[in-house]
Design a protein around this motif. Sequence first.
Motif, short mmCIF file in Angstrom:
data_model
loop_
_atom_site.label_atom_id
_atom_site.label_comp_id
_atom_site.label_asym_id
_atom_site.label_seq_id
_atom_site.Cartn_x
_atom_site.Cartn_y
_atom_site.Cartn_z
N PHE A 129 6.36 5.13 -28.72
CA PHE A 129 5.29 4.93 -29.70
C PHE A 129 4.30 3.87 -29.22
CE2 PHE A 129 3.51 2.55 -33.29
CZ PHE A 129 2.81 3.57 -33.92
N LYS A 130 3.01 4.16 -29.38
CA LYS A 130 1.95 3.19 -29.10
C LYS A 130 1.03 3.12 -30.31
CE LYS A 130 1.63 3.44 -24.09
NZ LYS A 130 0.72 3.64 -22.96
N LYS A 131 0.67 1.89 -30.67
CA LYS A 131 -0.25 1.67 -31.79
C LYS A 131 -1.64 2.18 -31.43
CE LYS A 131 1.86 -2.49 -33.69
NZ LYS A 131 1.64 -3.89 -34.02
N ASP A 132 -2.45 2.35 -32.47
CA ASP A 132 -3.87 2.68 -32.35
C ASP A 132 -4.14 4.07 -31.78
OD1 ASP A 132 -4.47 0.12 -33.35
OD2 ASP A 132 -4.38 -0.74 -31.34
N TYR A 133 -3.19 4.95 -31.87
CA TYR A 133 -3.41 6.35 -31.49
C TYR A 133 -3.32 7.20 -32.75
CZ TYR A 133 -3.17 5.46 -26.48
OH TYR A 133 -3.42 5.03 -25.21
N HIS A 134 -4.02 8.31 -32.74
CA HIS A 134 -4.01 9.25 -33.85
C HIS A 134 -3.18 10.46 -33.42
CE1 HIS A 134 -7.50 6.72 -34.68
NE2 HIS A 134 -7.29 7.02 -35.96
N TYR A 135 -1.92 10.45 -33.84
CA TYR A 135 -0.99 11.49 -33.41
C TYR A 135 -1.18 12.77 -34.23
CZ TYR A 135 1.23 7.75 -30.85
OH TYR A 135 1.46 6.71 -30.00
N LYS A 136 -1.12 13.89 -33.53
CA LYS A 136 -1.28 15.19 -34.17
C LYS A 136 0.02 15.98 -34.21
CE LYS A 136 -3.74 18.43 -36.03
NZ LYS A 136 -4.05 18.33 -37.44
N LYS A 137 0.99 15.64 -33.35
CA LYS A 137 2.20 16.45 -33.28
C LYS A 137 3.38 15.58 -32.86
CE LYS A 137 3.74 20.86 -31.40
NZ LYS A 137 3.36 22.01 -30.58
N ALA A 138 4.56 15.92 -33.41
CA ALA A 138 5.81 15.27 -33.02
C ALA A 138 6.89 16.35 -33.02
CB ALA A 138 6.18 14.15 -33.98
#
Length: 161
Positions: A129-138
């Motif tokens: 996990f990295k902060k400041d990213y906008h994740y779309k899928k997991a």
Amino acid sequence: MTANPYLIQKNLSIVGRRIQEELQGISCLQLQQIQAAQKQIISSRSFDQYVTSLERLQESVALHISEAAIKLRQQNLAAGSLTVFIQTNPHSRVHTQQYFNSASVQMLTRTSHTGKLIHFALQALNQIFKKDYHYKKAGIMLAWLVVICTVLVLIYAWTLS
């Protein structure tokens, strides 16, 4: 010394009797009845909105693990390896910062226990996990699947009778 097949079936069911016959060299299953086990189970989904918090990703990964663990138990399987992956939207024009990563855990003992699988999955997620990213899928992938063998339990019960 051969045990009475009637007593075996009475105490251990037809499965116990078939195991006894197989151990004596009598085939009980035709080749087409034996089904190959799955090699992996994958569970993943895209989010309807971008996710930025670790907590929301943890919830998603835990849900995927729970669904996959149900499939494991339904198929009488246990997993020896677990992979967690997260990614941003590669087609986004708004959020141009891209990221994809995965982490794998090889477990010492194969398991289908939901709590243990979630524990390992969240450890893996925390690594990537990295902060400041906008994740779309997991998502998650369970691999190194093996059939849980109940034969030893039946044989043990048979020796006690």
